[in-house]
Structures are given as C-alpha cells and as structure tokens.
Design an enzyme around this catalytic site. Structure first.
Site, short mmCIF file in Angstrom:
data_model
loop_
_atom_site.label_atom_id
_atom_site.label_comp_id
_atom_site.label_asym_id
_atom_site.label_seq_id
_atom_site.Cartn_x
_atom_site.Cartn_y
_atom_site.Cartn_z
N ASP A 1 25.17 34.50 41.28
CA ASP A 1 25.89 34.38 42.55
C ASP A 1 25.13 35.12 43.64
O ASP A 1 25.73 35.85 44.43
CB ASP A 1 27.31 34.90 42.40
CG ASP A 1 28.25 34.34 43.47
OD1 ASP A 1 27.86 33.36 44.14
OD2 ASP A 1 29.34 34.90 43.64
N ALA B 1 26.46 37.15 51.10
CA ALA B 1 27.68 37.96 51.05
C ALA B 1 27.63 38.98 49.92
O ALA B 1 28.43 39.93 49.90
CB ALA B 1 28.90 37.05 50.88
N ASN B 2 26.73 38.82 48.98
CA ASN B 2 26.60 39.77 47.87
C ASN B 2 25.40 40.69 48.03
O ASN B 2 24.98 41.33 47.08
CB ASN B 2 26.50 39.02 46.54
CG ASN B 2 27.85 38.51 46.08
OD1 ASN B 2 28.89 39.01 46.52
ND2 ASN B 2 27.85 37.51 45.21
N ASP C 1 28.05 42.62 42.95
CA ASP C 1 28.88 41.54 42.43
C ASP C 1 28.27 40.81 41.24
O ASP C 1 28.17 39.59 41.22
CB ASP C 1 29.19 40.53 43.54
CG ASP C 1 30.58 39.94 43.36
OD1 ASP C 1 31.16 40.11 42.27
OD2 ASP C 1 31.08 39.32 44.31
N LYS D 1 36.91 47.76 43.31
CA LYS D 1 37.01 46.31 43.34
C LYS D 1 38.00 45.88 42.26
O LYS D 1 37.78 46.13 41.08
CB LYS D 1 35.63 45.74 43.03
CG LYS D 1 35.49 44.30 43.36
CD LYS D 1 34.02 43.96 43.32
CE LYS D 1 33.70 42.79 44.19
NZ LYS D 1 32.27 42.64 44.36
#
Lengths: 503, 193
Positions: free
Chosen positions: A244, A248-249, A263, A150
């Site tokens: 967060d 999506a994480n 993440d 990443k």
C-alpha cells in the site's frame, strides 16, 4: 459566439480525453466549454466523428427499444438508474463517530482535556481517520512521551482473520528498524479493538504536501523517493511486502528532511480481511501495481511499481492513473500507459522520467531489480543534481535505449498541432473543396440550437485523423524515454505557443 | 477464462512470432466481448465458456487461410474480420435454434467464414459490439456522468436542462460525454484495428 476563442487550447481537449489534465485545467476547460462553441465542436470531433456519435446514439436507442421484448437477464445494463437513486455508492464503512468511539472504547478520565484513556495512554485528540481505522494523539505520562495510536476499525476487528493478520504483521513491522520506517512501539491485538502505538511525530503526509503544493522539485522527488526506497528495502529484507505504498502512507517530518514509510500492518490485514472477498477493493487503487489490480499474487516488485507511481505523482502533482470510479482506475492501471511525464512537467530531468518508466513497467519481471538498488540510484541522481560537476549521473540513469519512442511522441505532438491548425483555421476565405456547405454550417453553428447534441456538431474537420491520436501518444510512454524528449517537449511548446488561433 | 497457455495452444501453425503476439493481444481484447455476446444470445450460463472456446477455436483454425498482404498489422485486421464472421455465423445459428450451447460445432462455425456477411448481419454485429463497449465504459464513470451522457446524446435533450436537473455544470457534461464517447470508440478500436 466563441467570445474567448483567443484562449482556446486544442491540446487541452486532447489531454482531456486522455485524462491527463490537472484539476485546475479541468476546471478552466469546463468553464471555457460553456462559452466556446468552437472548442465544444472540436472536443466532440476528437472524441468521435459526427457519424460515429450518431451511430452510437442510434444503436443505444434501438437497444433500449429492442430490450422491452427480452428476458430481464439478457437486457443490457445501459439505462441510467432512476434519478432518485442517483449519487455515490454507499461508503464501505460509516465514518466513526468520535463520541461513540470514546464511550465504547476508551476508559473515562477525570481530566477534562482528555478524551479518555487507553491502558497507559491518555488520549488527547484525533489525528485522522479512514476506512482502516482511526489515529489518535496521546501521552504516556509515565514516560512523558507523546504517541500516535492507530486503532483498527470496528468492522475489521470483527473479523478473526483480520485480527490475526494484524497482530502478525504488526509484530513483523516492529522488527523493521530503519530511520525511514515509522517504528511501532507496542502492539495490542487482544483487546476489544486492536491498536498500535507509534512515536508521535509532527509531520504531514506526502499526499497533503502534494495537495497543497502540486509537483515537487526534482531534488525533493529524489530525496523523498530515495528514503522511501530505503524503507522498502528494509521491509523487503524482512520478507514483507508493503502493498500500500502511496503518498498518504509517506510521512514528511516537519522542519527536517526525514521521510518515513508507514502503515505496513493494516494494509496487509485489510487485504486479507473479509472486505476484499466481497469484491470491495481496499483503499485507493491509484498507486497499485497491475498485478495487484488484477488480484494476482504480489511480491516485492509490486512495491517498486507503486514507488514508481509515487515518484510520478511527485513529478507531476497528480497520480499516474485517474478515472471517475475505482473500476475505471483499475482498468487504467492494467491497460493504459500514463501520460509522459515531460508533457505534464517539462522541468523533470529526462533521466528521472525514464527511470520512473522502468519502475512502472507493466510486467513485474521487467522492473528494476530491488528497492536497495533503486535507493542507491536515486541517491546517485540526487548527488548529481546537487553537484553536477563532481558527481556524474549514475549509469542506471543514463538510458541507452528506446529512441523510437521519442520520435513517436513528436509525431503525436505534431499531429495534434496540425489538427488544431486545420480545425481552428480562420473561417473567412472558403477553401475551394468546401464551397457552399461549410459556410452554411458555420452560420448554423452560430445560432442558438434547439438541441445541442454532439451529433449536430458541424465544424468541418477530419475526425478520423484525430481518432488515431490517443493511441499514438499513449504508446509513446511504455518503458523509458531518452534525452531527445526534453528537446522534443521544448519544440512542442514552441509549436503549441504559435499563434494558431489568431482570427 | 482460459489460461494464456490454452490460448496459445489454439494457434495452428503460426510461424511468425509477431503473429503469436497479435493473436494473444487479440484474444485478451476479444474474449470479454465473446462472453457477453454469448450470454446475450441466450446461451445458458454453464455453456458460455464452451461457446467462447468454440468461437476462438474456429477463428484460430481459420488462421490457415491467411496470407500476408504486406500491410502493417494486416494479420490483426484479418483476425478481426474472421472473428466477426464467425460470431455472425454463431448468432445466426443461435437465432434459428436457440441456446444450442454445446450443439454448435467448430466446423460449422468455420463454414464460409471468408464470405462477406449480409449488411443486416454486419449491422447486428456492430450493434452487439457497441452495446458491449458501452456497458464496459459505463462502470468507469460516475452515474451522474452516464446519466448526462444518455440524456444529452441518446435522448438528445438540451444540455442546459439536463445540467439543471442533475445539478451539475454544462461544462462538465460536455467534458464527460466526450470522454465516454472516446472510451467507447477506444474499446471498439482495440478489437477492430
């Protein structure tokens, strides 16, 4: 006119104004409204009575007339911008061009099937990219290990503060060793672009799964939710707030039941970078806690709210708060209650939707105690679902309070039905109090119109009664729902499926 | 904006706890409108917080004149009426002697606050309220939705024409303009209820 009147669903109109329709429902309704004058009128009356539409119209018109004489600073910001400048706001960051990226950032490789190398890693392909950075698939030949790399986005890497946070948080994350947390193998924070190396896992994100399948079964909701809660508990134990947590994480490993939270570091780095200082909100705010949406300090309770929002999304197939713009979402997160889960998916056990309501309490101090406890409770709920006879429902899932909310919801649902019945009343025999006029109106409405402004809507109804509905229905879901709800929702279904629209 | 504690201390002798809560809720809903209203009246930016504070103070002090008529939420309704009258008084003064800023005293604002204002003044107040609500709501919607709302509702153009021009469907215009309208009314109701 109204050729498809037999398909009308007054409840959908009401839900539209509360933003609680699925995308498919919106699509359907959008097409239906083009054909159905009756539903158009009803929608406009639910949004505001005839006099209110014209009042707002007159005020806005006179405001524009008046402001010609005003100094620019005192003018309202109401006029639409020139059409030539219409369109989306420019994106926060331009998408990375992968060729440029490979040239700028990777060392060239002799092999043609490789994009380039990054220190000891051969980069094979791009897995995904977003505002925060880019994720690459690579191989470490010496270890014969597939990895995911990443890389921080260049515009973030330009900020010294963001880089510092990135490395600090990434190192902290590397210290969280837990099956439900995506491990970090290496951190490189001093190069041109900082990057993290993680094991490559064949997986999809929960977001992708929701996009594909919509709402998940209660068993899946509990199974995934429990593991996410465990991962959060491990992070919280290290003094880290994820900040967060969103579908999506959350990674779902293919073929096995393993769920991993990911993440951590980037979310913190982004939050502390230069982006938020200029008023741009990092990432999607749909799963943020109210305190985060307000820009207040956040602690672990904020993650619990987001976890609640993720559970909500798994139960219903849609995020709890939606609006057309970021600002609109933020406002809903801080001000609104989401649509009650049983209204969107009656199959969700009431104890589960009630529990999610507790996680999503607007006041952080009133949320449930800890991620640890949440994990344990969800585990107990899962065991109960799988073996109802031998495993009783955990005490935390047996709600004992807040009965009145159930009743309020029933009132709202019944009122909707009643109004639908009034509005969709067959036009044939005239009711005595409307003699004459309503007949004229009906025929006027049937003709094609020069202007189809909502103020011209003419079907007779009681707009003020409709106006009070959204409030009642919204209030209905504040903290938790009790067992009454399943039954209420079943009753409501029966009521709503009654032949209201027979003509 | 004032800290919640400040808000609370504005209250004069509110014995009923529910009324405390009603006051807090009211201020949260009303304060953004006051800021915008003061700006639009031409109050210099540095004086705006002062003016807002004075208006709230005048409303709070007038709380003593309230008596419970036993009806549900009557305190809140009464607050809305008093606030309206205070704001109308402020706007009237401001028109006579523009950008008074700190020149307006709380006591002045409280004068005759229970009298029903003239229709033309109520009209001005409603105007400000609706413009404010519309400005708030605008930022919650895409520019296309707002343009479509404006073109078909304010300018009363045909939906089909506007849809073609904006390259969106007529159905989406029907949906978004009603959503916008419902939000505008919702914001105003938060204040007026």
């Amino acid at each position: 006119m109204a050729t498809s009147a037999h398909n009308c669903d007054a409840n959908l109109l009401h839900q539209l104004l509360q933003d609680s329709l699925s995308e498919q429902q919106e699509q359907w309704l959008s097409e239906h409204l083009e054909d159905c004058q009756q539903c158009r009128s009803l929608l406009e009356q639910q949004a505001g009575g005839v006099s209110e539409w014209s009042h707002v119209r007159d005020v806005l018109r006179s405001e524009i007339r008046l402001q010609v004489d005003r100094p620019a600073a005192l003018r309202s910001t109401l006029l639409p911008v020139d059409r030539s400048s219409l369109g989306e706001f420019p994106p926060v960051s331009a998408e990375l061009n992968i060729d440029d990226f490979a040239v700028d950032f990777l060392q060239p490789s002799d092999r043609t099937d490789v994009l380039g190398t990054l220190n000891d890693i051969e980069i094979h392909s791009v897995i995904g990219q977003g505002g925060n950075g880019i994720v690459l698939k690579g191989l470490q030949p010496e270890l014969n290990r597939l990895v995911a790399v990443k890389v921080m986005a260049p515009q973030l890497a330009a900020s010294a503060a963001a880089r510092m946070r990135f490395s600090r948080e990434a190192q902290a994350t590397a210290a969280i060793v837990h099956p439900a947390v995506m491990p970090i193998l290496t951190v490189h924070s001093d190069g041109q672009l900082p990057y993290l190396v993680m094991p490559y896992v064949d997986c999809e994100t929960l977001q992708q799964r929701l996009d594909r399948e919509g709402a998940l079964s209660a068993v899946d909701v509990l199974r995934i939710g429990q593991q996410v809660a465990e991962g959060l508990a491990a992070a919280h134990a290290q003094g880290l707030v994820h900040r967060d947590v969103k579908p999506a994480n959350i990674l779902l490993e293919k073929g096995v039941d393993r769920v991993m939270l990911t993440d951590f570091g980037l979310a913190r780095a982004v939050d502390d970078g230069t982006l938020t200082r200029t008023g741009i909100i990092a990432g999607t705010p749909q799963f943020m806690s109210p305190e985060q949406a307000r820009g207040d300090a956040v602690d672990t309770a904020s993650d619990l709210f987001s976890l609640g929002s993720v559970l909500y999304a798994m139960c219903t197939g849609r995020p709890p708060f939606r609006a057309e713009t970021t600002y609109g979402i933020l406002r809903r997160v801080t001000d609104d209650s989401p649509t009650a889960i049983p209204l969107l998916n009656p199959a969700v056990p009431v104890w589960l939707s009630g529990y999610i309501g507790q996680l999503m309490h607007k006041h952080s101090e009133q949320r449930l105690a800890s991620a640890d406890m949440v994990a344990e409770t969800l585990r107990g709920g899962l065991a109960h679902l799988q073996q109802p006879l031998t495993r009783p429902l955990p005490a935390a899932l047996q709600s004992h309070h807040v009965r009145p909310w159930g009743r309020l919801l029933l009132v709202a649902v019944c009122a909707t039905v009643a109004i639908a019945a009034i509005v969709f009343r067959p036009k044939g025999p005239r009711s005595p109090e409307n003699t004459g006029q309503s007949g004229t109106q009906a025929s006027v409405a049937a003709e094609s119109r020069v202007s189809d402004s909502p103020t011209d809507s003419t079907a007779a109804t009681n707009p003020s009664a409709a106006a009070t509905l959204p409030e009642a229905a919204t209030q209905a879901w504040t903290t938790s729902l009790d067992e009454d709800l399943n039954q209420l929702s079943a009753e409501a279904d029966t009521l709503l499926s009654a032949p209201l629209f027979a003509e | 904006m004032p800290h919640p504690k400040t808000r609370h201390s504005l209250i004069v002798r509110l014995q009923d706890e529910r009324n405390d809560q009603a006051w807090d809720d009211f201020v949260v809903a009303y304060e953004p409108f006051l800021y915008r209203m003061a700006t639009r009246q031409g109050v210099p930016e540095r004086d705006v917080p002062d003016v807002v504070q004075q208006v709230l103070m005048a409303v709070a002090r007038s709380v003593e004149g309230w008596s419970d008529d036993g009806r549900d939420a009557s305190f809140r309704r009464w607050l809305s009426t008093v606030a309206r009258n205070v704001v109308i008084r402020f706007m009237t003064r401001e028109r006579r002697q523009p950008s008074g800023g700190g020149g307006t005293s709380v006591i002045d604002l409280m004068k005759n606050v229970a009298d029903e204002p003239a229709a033309s003044e109520r009209h001005r107040y409603d105007h400000e309220l609706i413009v404010w609500a519309a400005e708030q709501v605008r930022s919650e919607f895409l520019e296309t939705s707002w343009t479509a709302f404006w073109a078909t509702t304010v300018d009363e153009r045909r939906v089909a024409d506007v849809a073609a021009e904006l390259q969106i469907t007529a159905g989406s215009i029907y949906m978004s303009r009603s959503r916008i309208m419902a939000r505008i009314r919702g914001l105003i109701q938060d204040i007026m209820e």
